[in-house]
Design an enzyme around this catalytic site. Structure first.
Site, PDB file in Angstrom:
ATOM      1  N   ASP A   7       0.837  -1.197   0.000  1.00  0.00           N
ATOM      2  CA  ASP A   7       0.000   0.000   0.000  1.00  0.00           C
ATOM      3  C   ASP A   7       0.881   1.260   0.000  1.00  0.00           C
ATOM      4  O   ASP A   7       2.063   1.192   0.334  1.00  0.00           O
ATOM      5  CB  ASP A   7      -0.864  -0.057   1.268  1.00  0.00           C
ATOM      6  CG  ASP A   7      -1.708   1.171   1.475  1.00  0.00           C
ATOM      7  OD1 ASP A   7      -2.249   1.694   0.486  1.00  0.00           O
ATOM      8  OD2 ASP A   7      -1.833   1.606   2.644  1.00  0.00           O
ATOM      9  N   ASP A   9      -0.345   4.981   1.157  1.00  0.00           N
ATOM     10  CA  ASP A   9      -0.528   5.957   2.234  1.00  0.00           C
ATOM     11  C   ASP A   9      -0.436   5.312   3.611  1.00  0.00           C
ATOM     12  O   ASP A   9      -1.091   4.312   3.881  1.00  0.00           O
ATOM     13  CB  ASP A   9      -1.851   6.704   2.044  1.00  0.00           C
ATOM     14  CG  ASP A   9      -1.775   7.563   0.790  1.00  0.00           C
ATOM     15  OD1 ASP A   9      -0.716   8.187   0.586  1.00  0.00           O
ATOM     16  OD2 ASP A   9      -2.738   7.568   0.009  1.00  0.00           O
TER      17      ASP A   9
HETATM   18 MG   LIG Z   1      -2.877   3.100   3.499  1.00  0.00          MG
END
Ligand SMILES: [Mg+2]
Length: 174
Positions: A7, A9
């Site tokens: 991922d 963020d």
């Molecule tokens: Mg995230």
């Protein structure tokens, strides 16, 4: 080669700190990361919700975020033994596509842009591992979910958890 999806963020970008910075600037407050341990900014400051959406919709928000400590070095090492994909749920803020792409090219130039996945629902991701700060993304994911510690998930239990990129290195490379 096994495949690791990662991922963006709160895993490789420090988006949470920037949200606090913007909020503190606009509301003249001094909320720290510690204040949002186990919670979220919009939970402790409900009036912030619309502002948060506005910040995230600003085209420049994602472009110059700080890189999470050690992520570049560890991902580079991992990429020698694993197939690495960066998988980011970008549909909520479609204005972020270009900035996220440019950010990845700048900070992770050793990854091919064929390995960037801008998606909606991450259950479509087919990988052996998913490193993510949101446990919701492990629902429907067929591989091993690895919860990357972020302020909002610190009290969540029942997941394989890593607290830093050094711990990711330990898990995969030792
Ligand atoms: Mg995230």
């Amino acid at each position: 080669m096994k495949r690791i999806a990662i991922d963006m963020d709160e895993v490789i970008t420090n988006a949470g700190q920037r949200l606090l910075d913007f909020y503190n600037r606009d509301f003249n407050e001094e909320i720290t990361i510690r204040d949002v341990h186990g919670t979220t900014l919009h939970t402790i400051r409900p009036h912030a919700k619309n502002h948060i959406i506005r910040y995230l919709s600003e085209p420049t928000f994602f472009r110059d975020l700080d890189v999470i400590e050690d992520s570049q070095e560890v991902i580079r090492e991992l990429s020698e033994q694993y197939e690495i994909y960066i998988a980011t749920a970008a549909m909520e803020f479609p204005t972020s596509f270009t900035e996220k792409y440019e950010w990845l090219r700048e900070h992770f130039p050793f990854l091919s842009d064929k390995n960037f996945v801008f998606c909606g629902d991450k259950s479509i991701i087919h990988a052996d591992y998913l490193i993510d700060d949101r446990s919701d993304n492990f629902k429907g994911f067929k591989g091993q979910g690895i919860l990357f510690s972020a302020p909002h998930n610190l009290h969540e239990e029942g997941y394989l958890r890593v607290n830093s990129w050094k711990e990711v290195r330990e898990y995969f490379l030792t």
